[in-house]
Design an enzyme around this catalytic site. Structure first.
Site, short mmCIF file in Angstrom:
data_model
loop_
_atom_site.label_atom_id
_atom_site.label_comp_id
_atom_site.label_asym_id
_atom_site.label_seq_id
_atom_site.Cartn_x
_atom_site.Cartn_y
_atom_site.Cartn_z
N PRO A 92 -10.68 72.03 5.54
CA PRO A 92 -11.38 73.00 4.69
C PRO A 92 -11.27 74.42 5.24
O PRO A 92 -11.51 75.39 4.51
CB PRO A 92 -12.83 72.50 4.68
CG PRO A 92 -12.93 71.51 5.78
CD PRO A 92 -11.57 71.00 6.08
N GLU A 119 -15.00 66.05 12.75
CA GLU A 119 -15.04 67.53 12.69
C GLU A 119 -13.65 68.15 12.83
O GLU A 119 -13.54 69.37 12.97
CB GLU A 119 -15.96 68.07 13.77
CG GLU A 119 -17.42 67.67 13.63
CD GLU A 119 -18.04 68.18 12.33
OE1 GLU A 119 -17.89 69.37 12.03
OE2 GLU A 119 -18.66 67.36 11.62
N ARG A 161 6.53 66.46 -7.55
CA ARG A 161 6.96 66.71 -8.94
C ARG A 161 7.89 67.91 -9.04
O ARG A 161 8.53 68.11 -10.06
CB ARG A 161 5.76 66.83 -9.88
CG ARG A 161 4.87 68.01 -9.65
CD ARG A 161 3.65 67.98 -10.55
NE ARG A 161 3.93 68.38 -11.92
CZ ARG A 161 4.13 69.63 -12.31
NH1 ARG A 161 4.11 70.62 -11.43
NH2 ARG A 161 4.37 69.91 -13.57
N ASP A 176 4.45 75.74 -15.98
CA ASP A 176 3.25 75.24 -15.31
C ASP A 176 2.21 76.34 -15.22
O ASP A 176 2.55 77.48 -14.92
CB ASP A 176 3.57 74.81 -13.86
CG ASP A 176 4.35 73.51 -13.78
OD1 ASP A 176 4.42 72.79 -14.79
OD2 ASP A 176 4.89 73.24 -12.69
N1 ADE Z 1 -10.60 67.94 4.63
C1 ADE Z 1 -11.90 68.02 4.31
N2 ADE Z 1 -12.10 68.86 3.29
C2 ADE Z 1 -10.87 69.35 2.95
C3 ADE Z 1 -10.40 70.27 1.97
N3 ADE Z 1 -11.24 70.89 1.13
N4 ADE Z 1 -9.09 70.52 1.92
C4 ADE Z 1 -8.24 69.91 2.78
N5 ADE Z 1 -8.62 69.04 3.71
C5 ADE Z 1 -9.92 68.75 3.81
#
Ligand code: ADE
Length: 273
Positions: A92, A119, A161, A176
Site C-alpha cells: 500500500p 507489516e 492482456r 481502453d
Molecule cells: N498489500 C496490501 N494492500 C495493498 C495495496 N493496496 N496494493 C498493493 N499491495 C497491497
C-alpha cells in the site's frame, strides 16, 4: 514473458490457471512459476516473520527466506534462458498501479512478484535486489489488503492482456479507459448488445443508425458524461487543447468552463444527478 511469484500462499495464485491468463499460459505466452516461501525456512514452525526492530504492532517478514527464495527463482530463470528481470513488490506504500505502468511492465520479459503478509518485508531485501534489477513498489489502490497476493492477480491480468497475441485484437487497447496517449483520458461509456428491447428498455437509437460519425460522437459524449460524473479529476488534468469544438460543447452542457491556465474547471453546483 516469465512470471515468478514467491508467496506463503501458493494456492492463492490458482486463478492464474483460469481465463485469459490461464489461456496465455496454455499457449506458452506466459511462463508462470509460483514458489512457496516456506520452502526456504529451516525451523520446525517454518517461520517467515519476526517482531519489528524499534517496537510497534505486527510482524515483519524476515530477510533470509526471501533472500534464498529470490536467489533460487533468479538462478532457475537464468538457467532457463530468461533475462532482464524486474521485481514487483505489492504494497500500500507503493506508487499507484496505472495503465501506464501496466504498459511499461508488459514490455519487460521477466517479472518477479514478492507479495507480503503482515507489516511487509524487511527493507534490506528490496535494497539488496535493487542493486541487481529495477524494483517497482506498487499499490493497487488506497486501501489496505491483508496481503499482496490479490494485487499480484490484478497486476498480472492488466499486464497479460497487453501482451502481443493475448487478446487477439491489438486495436482494442487503444480505446481502453486510461490508455496512455495524446488523447484526453476518458472513461469508456455504456455498451449494448441484442436483443434491442429488454424488459421495456430499448437502446439509444443512434447505435442502430449505421452512421459511423454520429455513433463515434455519441460514444465520446457519453464518455464525457461518465468521466465528469465518476472521475472529474481526469478532465481537470487535461490540457484544453486536447478537446475539439464538439468536446467543448458537451463539456459546457455538463457545466465545465475553460480557464486561463488552459484547463477546464466545473462550477461546483453543476454536478449531474
Ligand atoms: N498489500 C496490501 N494492500 C495493498 C495495496 N493496496 N496494493 C498493493 N499491495 C497491497
Amino acid at each position: 514473458m516469465r512470471l515468478d511469484v514467491v508467496t506463503i500462499f501458493p494456492e492463492y495464485l490458482e486463478p492464474l490457471n483460469v481465463s485469459l491468463v490461464g489461456k496465455a499460459r496454455a499457449r506458452g505466452q506466459l511462463d508462470v512459476h509460483v514458489h512457496d516461501l516456506r520452502e526456504w525456512t529451516y525451523d520446525r514452525h517454518n517461520t517467515v516473520d519476526d517482531t519489528p526492530y524499534g517496537g510497534g504492532p505486527g510482524m515483519v517478514m524476515k530477510t533470509e527466506p526471501w533472500g534464498e527464495a529470490l536467489d533460487s527463482a533468479l538462478a532457475d530463470g537464468y538457467e532457463a534462458g530468461a533475462r532482464g528481470p524486474v521485481m514487483v513488490v505489492p504494497t500500500p506504500s507503493g506508487r499507484p498501479f496505472t495503465q501506464e505502468l501496466a504498459v511499461e511492465l508488459s514490455e519487460r520479459p521477466w517479472l518477479i512478484f514478492t507479495p507480503a503478509r503482515y507489516e511487509g518485508i524487511d527493507r534490506r531485501v528490496m535494497d539488496e535486489y535493487a542493486t541487481r534489477m529495477p524494483v517497482y513498489e506498487v499499490s493497487i489502490g488506497d486501501y489496505v489488503l491483508a496481503g499482496g497476493e490479490a494485487a499480484v492477480l490484478v497486476v498480472t491480468e492488466a499486464v497479460a492482456r497487453l501482451l502481443p497475441g493475448v487478446l487477439g485484437n491489438a486495436e482494442s487497447h487503444r480505446d481502453d479507459s486510461f490508455a496512455p496517449g495524446e488523447m484526453a483520458n476518458l472513461l469508456e461509456g455504456p455498451v449494448y448488445t441484442k436483443p434491442p428491447l429488454w424488459r421495456g428498455r430499448d437502446i439509444p437509437e443512434v447505435l442502430l443508425s449505421g452512421h459511423h460519425g454520429k455513433i463515434a460522437r455519441w460514444r465520446r459524449d457519453e464518455a464525457f458524461r461518465r468521466t465528469a460524473r465518476n472521475r472529474p479529476d481526469l478532465i481537470e488534468r487535461c490540457e484544453a487543447a486536447a478537446f475539439d469544438k464538439k468536446d467543448r460543447e458537451i463539456l459546457s452542457i455538463l457545466g465545465w468552463k475553460p480557464s486561463e491556465d488552459g484547463r477546464f474547471w466545473r462550477r461546483p453546483q453543476a454536478v449531474e444527478e
